[in-house]
Design a protein around this motif. Structure first.
Motif, mmCIF file in Angstrom:
data_model
loop_
_atom_site.group_PDB
_atom_site.id
_atom_site.type_symbol
_atom_site.label_atom_id
_atom_site.label_comp_id
_atom_site.label_asym_id
_atom_site.label_seq_id
_atom_site.Cartn_x
_atom_site.Cartn_y
_atom_site.Cartn_z
ATOM 1 N N GLU A 76 -13.374 -18.184 -7.519
ATOM 2 C CA GLU A 76 -11.957 -18.416 -7.239
ATOM 3 C C GLU A 76 -11.095 -17.510 -8.090
ATOM 4 N N ARG A 77 -11.625 -17.353 -9.347
ATOM 5 C CA ARG A 77 -10.869 -16.481 -10.236
ATOM 6 C C ARG A 77 -10.842 -15.039 -9.690
ATOM 7 N N ASP A 78 -12.003 -14.552 -9.250
ATOM 8 C CA ASP A 78 -12.059 -13.179 -8.722
ATOM 9 C C ASP A 78 -11.185 -13.042 -7.454
ATOM 10 N N LYS A 79 -11.262 -14.052 -6.655
ATOM 11 C CA LYS A 79 -10.480 -14.024 -5.413
ATOM 12 C C LYS A 79 -8.983 -13.962 -5.708
ATOM 13 N N MET A 80 -8.551 -14.753 -6.644
ATOM 14 C CA MET A 80 -7.137 -14.783 -6.978
ATOM 15 C C MET A 80 -6.715 -13.473 -7.642
ATOM 16 N N LEU A 81 -7.585 -12.938 -8.489
ATOM 17 C CA LEU A 81 -7.257 -11.653 -9.143
ATOM 18 C C LEU A 81 -7.155 -10.529 -8.109
ATOM 19 N N LEU A 82 -8.079 -10.607 -7.133
ATOM 20 C CA LEU A 82 -8.013 -9.582 -6.056
ATOM 21 C C LEU A 82 -6.701 -9.714 -5.270
ATOM 22 N N GLN A 83 -6.301 -10.935 -5.060
ATOM 23 C CA GLN A 83 -5.035 -11.161 -4.338
ATOM 24 C C GLN A 83 -3.844 -10.624 -5.114
ATOM 25 N N LEU A 84 -3.919 -10.875 -6.453
ATOM 26 C CA LEU A 84 -2.851 -10.369 -7.307
ATOM 27 C C LEU A 84 -2.804 -8.840 -7.284
ATOM 28 N N GLU A 85 -3.967 -8.268 -7.314
ATOM 29 C CA GLU A 85 -4.033 -6.796 -7.316
ATOM 30 C C GLU A 85 -3.473 -6.231 -6.004
ATOM 31 N N GLN A 86 -3.794 -6.938 -4.914
ATOM 32 C CA GLN A 86 -3.314 -6.472 -3.606
ATOM 33 C C GLN A 86 -1.794 -6.600 -3.515
ATOM 34 N N GLU A 87 -1.284 -7.707 -4.015
ATOM 35 C CA GLU A 87 0.168 -7.887 -3.980
ATOM 36 C C GLU A 87 0.868 -6.835 -4.822
ATOM 37 N N CYS A 88 0.291 -6.515 -5.951
ATOM 38 C CA CYS A 88 0.894 -5.463 -6.797
ATOM 39 C C CYS A 88 0.848 -4.121 -6.086
ATOM 40 N N LEU A 89 -0.253 -3.877 -5.420
ATOM 41 C CA LEU A 89 -0.356 -2.598 -4.677
ATOM 42 C C LEU A 89 0.703 -2.525 -3.583
ATOM 43 N N ASN A 90 0.891 -3.655 -2.918
ATOM 44 C CA ASN A 90 1.920 -3.662 -1.857
ATOM 45 C C ASN A 90 3.313 -3.407 -2.424
ATOM 46 N N VAL A 91 3.597 -3.996 -3.567
ATOM 47 C CA VAL A 91 4.901 -3.760 -4.197
ATOM 48 C C VAL A 91 5.080 -2.286 -4.529
ATOM 49 N N TYR A 92 4.038 -1.681 -5.084
ATOM 50 C CA TYR A 92 4.117 -0.254 -5.421
ATOM 51 C C TYR A 92 4.341 0.592 -4.151
ATOM 52 N N LYS A 93 3.619 0.188 -3.129
ATOM 53 C CA LYS A 93 3.787 0.951 -1.882
ATOM 54 C C LYS A 93 5.228 0.873 -1.370
ATOM 55 N N ARG A 94 5.799 -0.301 -1.405
ATOM 56 C CA ARG A 94 7.163 -0.453 -0.931
ATOM 57 C C ARG A 94 8.123 0.368 -1.773
ATOM 58 N N LYS A 95 7.912 0.326 -3.049
ATOM 59 C CA LYS A 95 8.775 1.089 -3.928
ATOM 60 C C LYS A 95 8.649 2.587 -3.675
ATOM 61 N N VAL A 96 7.415 3.002 -3.429
ATOM 62 C CA VAL A 96 7.203 4.439 -3.152
ATOM 63 C C VAL A 96 7.874 4.828 -1.838
ATOM 64 N N GLU A 97 7.728 3.950 -0.860
ATOM 65 C CA GLU A 97 8.376 4.242 0.432
ATOM 66 C C GLU A 97 9.897 4.307 0.294
ATOM 67 N N GLN A 98 10.439 3.347 -0.444
ATOM 68 C CA GLN A 98 11.890 3.356 -0.662
ATOM 69 C C GLN A 98 12.327 4.616 -1.393
ATOM 70 N N ALA A 99 11.546 4.979 -2.371
ATOM 71 C CA ALA A 99 11.882 6.196 -3.126
ATOM 72 C C ALA A 99 11.816 7.426 -2.227
ATOM 73 N N ALA A 100 10.811 7.450 -1.351
ATOM 74 C CA ALA A 100 10.676 8.591 -0.436
ATOM 75 C C ALA A 100 11.866 8.657 0.524
ATOM 76 N N LYS A 101 12.203 7.466 1.032
ATOM 77 C CA LYS A 101 13.356 7.450 1.944
ATOM 78 C C LYS A 101 14.635 7.898 1.233
ATOM 79 N N SER A 102 14.821 7.408 0.021
ATOM 80 C CA SER A 102 16.011 7.802 -0.734
ATOM 81 C C SER A 102 16.029 9.303 -0.975
ATOM 82 N N ARG A 103 14.838 9.857 -1.306
ATOM 83 C CA ARG A 103 14.771 11.307 -1.501
ATOM 84 C C ARG A 103 15.110 12.042 -0.209
ATOM 85 N N ALA A 104 14.586 11.519 0.937
ATOM 86 C CA ALA A 104 14.869 12.161 2.224
ATOM 87 C C ALA A 104 16.367 12.130 2.540
#
Length: 569
Positions: free
Chosen positions: A36-64
């Motif tokens: 359960e611990r590994d599963k939850m940590l994986l979920q946390l890691e995925q959520e963090c990755l998604n946040v980074y992706k959104r931020k990168v996309e926003q930054a790219a759009k702003s640059r464009a």
């Protein structure tokens, strides 16, 4: 304490590691399994990755967006420069390095300044185009509303603005010329209306209301239609002025004719001096206000009608006056006419009413002109006839003077008679040449005119022929007197030799004075010539009473002027 730290994570520095430690403690306390611990940590890691992706996309759009904004700014900058006709601008940065925001920040002031410059330039273009459109509307007469035009923002250069300014100046010049032309037409209309007595304001208002100064119109119409109507009005008024002047001049001439015909007094004529003073004026010379007003012309017409009626009632007096003038011309020209029958004929025509008074007067005027022409053609011959008659009178006086035995006495006035006799002899010596000239001129005149030249009803050539005969008779008489005197002198000489005494002088055979000349009163014969055909003339003798006159011949001897042997100058 652990529970407090979780509830108050902000009391200390919160990081991902501290949060993970707290999560592990919680899991340890709860007893979560590793899965359960590994599963939850994986979920946390995925959520963090998604946040980074959104931020990168926003930054790219702003640059464009920033890049697009920079491109748009550069394009706008170049467009503004091209529109304003500027090749470069001082506020544009020379270097294009740096971040996008830095580049945008560097271009923004230049754009703002160029936009202000464009707004100012647009106002200038709008102002010029507004004036151009207004003047065009005034010229075309359409009165287009300002603001309906569009400014071409693709070319707001100073050169284009100068072109519009030049065009505006041309239009303003044309407007000024048109306005001057309008004012010129209006002034002409004002002057002519004053002369004709026409309402000026009504006339120009009919052309265009703006031409009336009494209205509140700020500017006068300068359209093509207004100019054309003004020109047409001027031509119409000038033609009306010309026609009225001609009519007034005709009336003035008629007035003068009637006045002269009826001997109208100067006082009565002076009442129409304002009419007759224009009888020889040109159209341009008549500029006095009211000089050609209708009421003035109507007054002249009424006066002409009144004089015409008066002329009809005084026709006999006028006609007889004309006849008297005609008779006077004939009398001065020594042309014999039947005055009594002529006057009776004139009075008969007037009483019959079969002839218009004006026609009768016109006919008599024509006769007077013809009589003057004939008198003029006779003047040269008549002048020489007067000289001839005057010379004949001097010749008659000289004959009397030569018969006077006391002419050389010292009586009072003898020296004056002596001077007159000397002048008379010179004058008498010229008579033959004068007669020859008269004969030649008279024959030429008769050939040109086709009828006999008569002097007080007697053919002049017959008078000259008679004079030649009388002069010939006188010379013969002188010769006989000389022969008789010579015979008596010879007889006296013989008697004196035979008887020794001198007989008394013999009395002349004839003591009757014989006067030779056109003024002779010793003869009671007059000559009558009747014209036959073109040039042949027959001469008859008849006896008439002498008609006393100072110089004209009274008695004539019938003698053919074709007999050259009888004419001895």
């Amino acid at each position: 304490m652990a529970g407090v730290d979780v509830q108050n994570p902000l009391l200390g520095e919160t990081t991902c590691g501290s949060l993970l430690l707290q999560l592990q403690k919680i899991w340890d306390e709860v007893g979560e399994s590793d899965v359960e611990r590994d599963k939850m940590l994986l979920q946390l890691e995925q959520e963090c990755l998604n946040v980074y992706k959104r931020k990168v996309e926003q930054a790219a759009k702003s640059r464009a967006h920033l890049l697009q904004a920079l491109a748009d700014a550069k394009l706008e900058l170049s467009t503004l420069l091209a529109s304003l006709g500027e090749k470069s601008f001082i506020g544009i940065p020379l270097k294009t390095s740096g971040s996008i925001k830095e580049q945008l920040a560097a271009i923004a002031p230049a754009l703002e300044q160029l936009w202000k410059q464009k707004e100012e330039r647009l106002k200038k273009f709008a102002n010029v185009l507004t004036q151009i459109q207004k003047i065009r509307g005034e010229i075309s007469g359409t009165n287009e509303q300002t603001g309906s035009f569009t400014v071409d923002e693709s070319d707001l250069s100073v050169k284009k603005l100068d072109e519009f300014h030049d065009h505006l100046q041309e239009l303003e010049k044309e407007k000024s010329e048109r306005l001057n032309k309008v004012l010129e037409f209006v002034n002409i209309i004002h002057d002519i209306c004053g002369v004709l007595g026409i309402d000026f304001y009504a006339t120009v208002t009919e052309v265009h209301p703006s031409l009336n100064d009494t209205t509140d119109t700020q500017s006068k119409s300068i359209s093509n239609d207004t100019l054309a109507r003004l020109a047409k009005t001027v031509l119409s008024l000038k033609e009306a002025k010309k026609q009225r002047l001609q009519k007034l001049q005709d009336l003035a001439a008629e007035l003068n004719k009637l006045w002269n015909l009826m001997d109208t007094s100067e006082e009565e004529r002076s009442l129409f001096d304002h009419v007759t003073c224009k009888i020889s004026s040109s159209v341009d010379e008549v500029n006095v206000p009211g000089a050609l007003a209708l009421d003035l012309i109507e007054q002249a017409e009424v006066e002409v009608e009144r004089l015409d009626e008066l002329k009809g009632s005084r026709m006999k007096e006028i006609a007889l006056k004309k006849q008297g003038e005609l008779e006077e011309i004939f009398a001065r020209a020594h042309i014999e006419i039947d005055t009594q029958s002529a006057r009776e004929k004139i009075l008969g025509l007037i009483d019959s009413g079969h002839v218009e008074p004006s026609d009768l007067v016109a006919d008599m005027d024509a006769q007077i002109i013809k009589a003057k022409e004939e008198a003029l053609s006779r003047k040269d011959i008549l002048d020489k006839v007067e000289k001839w008659m005057s010379a004949c009178e001097e010749e008659s006086w000289l004959e009397d003077y030569n018969r006077d035995d006391n002419r050389y006495s010292g009586s009072r006035g003898a020296h004056l008679n002596l001077k007159r006799a000397e002048k008379a002899r010179i004058l008498v010596s010229k008579i033959p040449g004068l007669v020859d000239t008269l004969v030649a001129k008279t024959r030429t005149w008769e050939e040109e005119h086709g009828f006999t030249f008569a002097y007080d009803g007697v053919p002049l050539l017959a008078m000259l022929d008679e004079y030649a005969v009388l002069r010939h008779d006188r010379e013969e008489e002188k010769r006989r007197m000389r022969d008789q005197k010579k015979f008596h002198e010879q007889l006296n000489t013989e008697q004196e030799a035979m008887f020794g005494s001198k007989p008394s002088p013999a009395r002349p055979l004839s003591s009757t004075k014989k006067v030779v000349g056109p003024g002779s009163r010793g003869l009671n014969r007059r000559l009558s010539l009747n014209q036959n055909g073109g040039g042949g003339k027959s001469v008859n003798r008849d006896v008439k009473r002498d008609v006393p006159r100072p110089v004209a011949p009274l008695n004539y001897v019938a003698i053919s002027k074709e007999d050259p042997g009888l004419f001895t100058p």
